[in-house]
Design a protein around this motif. Structure first.
Motif, PDB file in Angstrom:
ATOM      1  N   SER A  14       0.840  -1.193   0.000  1.00  0.00           N
ATOM      2  CA  SER A  14       0.000   0.000   0.000  1.00  0.00           C
ATOM      3  C   SER A  14       0.871   1.237   0.000  1.00  0.00           C
ATOM      4  O   SER A  14       1.693   1.450   0.889  1.00  0.00           O
ATOM      5  N   LYS A  15       0.684   2.077  -0.992  1.00  0.00           N
ATOM      6  CA  LYS A  15       1.443   3.317  -1.112  1.00  0.00           C
ATOM      7  C   LYS A  15       0.510   4.412  -1.625  1.00  0.00           C
ATOM      8  O   LYS A  15      -0.511   4.137  -2.250  1.00  0.00           O
ATOM      9  N   PRO A  16       0.879   5.667  -1.395  1.00  0.00           N
ATOM     10  CA  PRO A  16       0.050   6.751  -1.934  1.00  0.00           C
ATOM     11  C   PRO A  16      -0.111   6.618  -3.431  1.00  0.00           C
ATOM     12  O   PRO A  16       0.842   6.331  -4.146  1.00  0.00           O
ATOM     13  N   SER A  17      -1.305   6.808  -3.919  1.00  0.00           N
ATOM     14  CA  SER A  17      -1.559   6.643  -5.346  1.00  0.00           C
ATOM     15  C   SER A  17      -1.049   7.837  -6.128  1.00  0.00           C
ATOM     16  O   SER A  17      -0.928   8.943  -5.609  1.00  0.00           O
ATOM     17  N   VAL A  18      -0.769   7.583  -7.404  1.00  0.00           N
ATOM     18  CA  VAL A  18      -0.338   8.639  -8.318  1.00  0.00           C
ATOM     19  C   VAL A  18      -1.403   8.771  -9.380  1.00  0.00           C
ATOM     20  O   VAL A  18      -1.742   7.800 -10.054  1.00  0.00           O
ATOM     21  N   SER A  19      -1.951   9.951  -9.542  1.00  0.00           N
ATOM     22  CA  SER A  19      -3.046  10.132 -10.489  1.00  0.00           C
ATOM     23  C   SER A  19      -2.546   9.995 -11.910  1.00  0.00           C
ATOM     24  O   SER A  19      -1.479  10.482 -12.256  1.00  0.00           O
ATOM     25  N   ALA A  20      -3.325   9.296 -12.746  1.00  0.00           N
ATOM     26  CA  ALA A  20      -2.978   9.115 -14.148  1.00  0.00           C
ATOM     27  C   ALA A  20      -3.495  10.281 -14.970  1.00  0.00           C
ATOM     28  O   ALA A  20      -4.461  10.951 -14.595  1.00  0.00           O
ATOM     29  N   ALA A  21      -2.868  10.521 -16.098  1.00  0.00           N
ATOM     30  CA  ALA A  21      -3.339  11.564 -16.995  1.00  0.00           C
ATOM     31  C   ALA A  21      -4.601  11.098 -17.692  1.00  0.00           C
ATOM     32  O   ALA A  21      -4.903   9.910 -17.764  1.00  0.00           O
ATOM     33  N   LYS A  22      -5.382  12.026 -18.201  1.00  0.00           N
ATOM     34  CA  LYS A  22      -6.585  11.671 -18.939  1.00  0.00           C
ATOM     35  C   LYS A  22      -6.201  10.989 -20.246  1.00  0.00           C
ATOM     36  O   LYS A  22      -5.183  11.311 -20.846  1.00  0.00           O
ATOM     37  N   PRO A  23      -7.030  10.008 -20.691  1.00  0.00           N
ATOM     38  CA  PRO A  23      -6.732   9.324 -21.955  1.00  0.00           C
ATOM     39  C   PRO A  23      -6.526  10.323 -23.085  1.00  0.00           C
ATOM     40  O   PRO A  23      -7.261  11.308 -23.209  1.00  0.00           O
ATOM     41  N   GLY A  24      -5.528  10.087 -23.910  1.00  0.00           N
ATOM     42  CA  GLY A  24      -5.248  10.980 -25.030  1.00  0.00           C
ATOM     43  C   GLY A  24      -4.149  11.971 -24.722  1.00  0.00           C
ATOM     44  O   GLY A  24      -3.562  12.542 -25.631  1.00  0.00           O
ATOM     45  N   ARG A  25      -3.872  12.188 -23.448  1.00  0.00           N
ATOM     46  CA  ARG A  25      -2.803  13.101 -23.067  1.00  0.00           C
ATOM     47  C   ARG A  25      -1.556  12.321 -22.674  1.00  0.00           C
ATOM     48  O   ARG A  25      -1.638  11.200 -22.188  1.00  0.00           O
ATOM     49  N   ARG A  26      -0.435  12.958 -22.875  1.00  0.00           N
ATOM     50  CA  ARG A  26       0.829  12.317 -22.526  1.00  0.00           C
ATOM     51  C   ARG A  26       1.157  12.668 -21.080  1.00  0.00           C
ATOM     52  O   ARG A  26       1.403  13.828 -20.758  1.00  0.00           O
ATOM     53  N   PRO A  27       1.173  11.667 -20.180  1.00  0.00           N
ATOM     54  CA  PRO A  27       1.423  11.972 -18.774  1.00  0.00           C
ATOM     55  C   PRO A  27       2.844  12.429 -18.530  1.00  0.00           C
ATOM     56  O   PRO A  27       3.773  12.056 -19.247  1.00  0.00           O
ATOM     57  N   LYS A  28       3.010  13.217 -17.511  1.00  0.00           N
ATOM     58  CA  LYS A  28       4.325  13.695 -17.122  1.00  0.00           C
ATOM     59  C   LYS A  28       5.124  12.546 -16.506  1.00  0.00           C
ATOM     60  O   LYS A  28       4.585  11.731 -15.763  1.00  0.00           O
ATOM     61  N   PRO A  29       6.419  12.415 -16.834  1.00  0.00           N
ATOM     62  CA  PRO A  29       7.222  11.359 -16.228  1.00  0.00           C
ATOM     63  C   PRO A  29       7.198  11.412 -14.704  1.00  0.00           C
ATOM     64  O   PRO A  29       7.087  12.490 -14.103  1.00  0.00           O
ATOM     65  N   VAL A  30       7.296  10.243 -14.091  1.00  0.00           N
ATOM     66  CA  VAL A  30       7.259  10.166 -12.636  1.00  0.00           C
ATOM     67  C   VAL A  30       8.506  10.804 -12.039  1.00  0.00           C
ATOM     68  O   VAL A  30       9.549  10.912 -12.692  1.00  0.00           O
ATOM     69  N   ASP A  31       8.390  11.202 -10.768  1.00  0.00           N
ATOM     70  CA  ASP A  31       9.520  11.857 -10.109  1.00  0.00           C
ATOM     71  C   ASP A  31      10.505  10.829  -9.544  1.00  0.00           C
ATOM     72  O   ASP A  31      10.264   9.624  -9.571  1.00  0.00           O
ATOM     73  N   LYS A  32      11.617  11.307  -9.037  1.00  0.00           N
ATOM     74  CA  LYS A  32      12.700  10.446  -8.560  1.00  0.00           C
ATOM     75  C   LYS A  32      12.245   9.527  -7.430  1.00  0.00           C
ATOM     76  O   LYS A  32      12.604   8.337  -7.400  1.00  0.00           O
ATOM     77  N   ALA A  33      11.461  10.060  -6.504  1.00  0.00           N
ATOM     78  CA  ALA A  33      10.997   9.244  -5.384  1.00  0.00           C
ATOM     79  C   ALA A  33      10.136   8.092  -5.872  1.00  0.00           C
ATOM     80  O   ALA A  33      10.217   6.969  -5.351  1.00  0.00           O
ATOM     81  N   THR A  34       9.341   8.332  -6.903  1.00  0.00           N
ATOM     82  CA  THR A  34       8.504   7.283  -7.457  1.00  0.00           C
ATOM     83  C   THR A  34       9.330   6.245  -8.193  1.00  0.00           C
ATOM     84  O   THR A  34       9.057   5.042  -8.119  1.00  0.00           O
ATOM     85  N   VAL A  35      10.356   6.687  -8.900  1.00  0.00           N
ATOM     86  CA  VAL A  35      11.266   5.755  -9.568  1.00  0.00           C
ATOM     87  C   VAL A  35      11.871   4.796  -8.549  1.00  0.00           C
ATOM     88  O   VAL A  35      11.910   3.571  -8.752  1.00  0.00           O
TER      89      VAL A  35
END
Length: 239
Positions: A14-35
């Protein structure tokens, strides 16, 4: 290169969720902590990932990876089980000759070209490297039939020099999560290697291939059982 053993199915922590981009849009790359958290989970699920290509030394690994282009590891292993008992060094391969190599690998795609490359590569190894497989990218990629991806696999697996050889699976996963926004597998390696923390870099290649092959599949990713579902920003997740 690279059918690998499927990772064990583990329930994601269980970890804090990361919101996804809306379909059709290019999501921003995840941050270092998420990597870091992504690779921490991969490591927890499979601490020592292994490939399925069969080899007995750095030379046979090099040959196996060269043969794996446009072929499955299962198919390559069937061929090399006939080839390697006869030729497990560059000198023995030269003694077998191109026709002999061709006969053993004729079940593989492009076997004529591959046989020529194996013999030409073996000749260079004998004449210029004393029969040993070199350990640098520059020297490896100077060999016939050896590109950046093949060289990276050999350096990573045979010599434990961290490299992330980007195939179609890693390219897909890296752009879906996304770690990066790139247009080709070749241009993905450098930014990916820069992004992945050093403590995870040696096994990152295997973890990402495993994830792409068995979970984050090309046509129907299995998002419900994905251990990093809450961290991934891919807008077209399956339910």
């Amino acid at each position: 290169m690279s059918d690998l053993k499927p990772p064990p199915r583990r329930k994601a922590t269980s970890k804090p969720s990361v919101s996804a981009a809306k379909p059709g849009r290019r999501p921003k790359p995840v941050d270092k902590a998420t990597v870091i958290e992504i690779f921490r989970r991969f490591e927890a699920a499979n601490p020592h990932p292994e490939g399925e290509l069969e080899y007995v030394n750095p030379y046979t690994l090099l040959v196996a990876v060269l043969l794996s282009a446009q072929a499955t590891d299962v198919g390559v292993n069937k061929a090399t089980r006939l080839l390697f008992p006869l030729a497990d060094t560059p000198q023995r391969m030269l003694e077998l000759g191109e026709e002999g190599v061709r006969e053993k690998i004729k079940t593989l795609n492009y076997f004529n070209t591959k046989a020529k490359n194996v013999i030409a590569m073996s000749k260079r190894l004998v004449e210029e490297f004393g029969g040993a497989v070199p350990r640098t990218m520059e020297e490896l990629t100077s060999l016939p039939g050896v590109g950046q991806k093949t060289a990276s696999v050999v350096m990573n697996i045979a010599f434990h020099i961290p490299h992330i050889a980007v195939d179609t699976h890693i390219f897909r996963v890296a752009n879906r999560i996304p770690f990066v926004h790139t247009k080709t597998p070749l241009e993905t390696q450098a930014p990916l290697e820069k992004l992945v923390p050093d403590e995870f870099k040696l096994h990152a290649h295997h973890w990402l291939i495993l994830h792409g092959r068995y979970v984050c599949k090309a046509r129907t990713p299995e998002c419900p059982r994905c251990p990093i579902n809450d961290l991934c920003r891919y807008p077209a997740k399956t339910l």
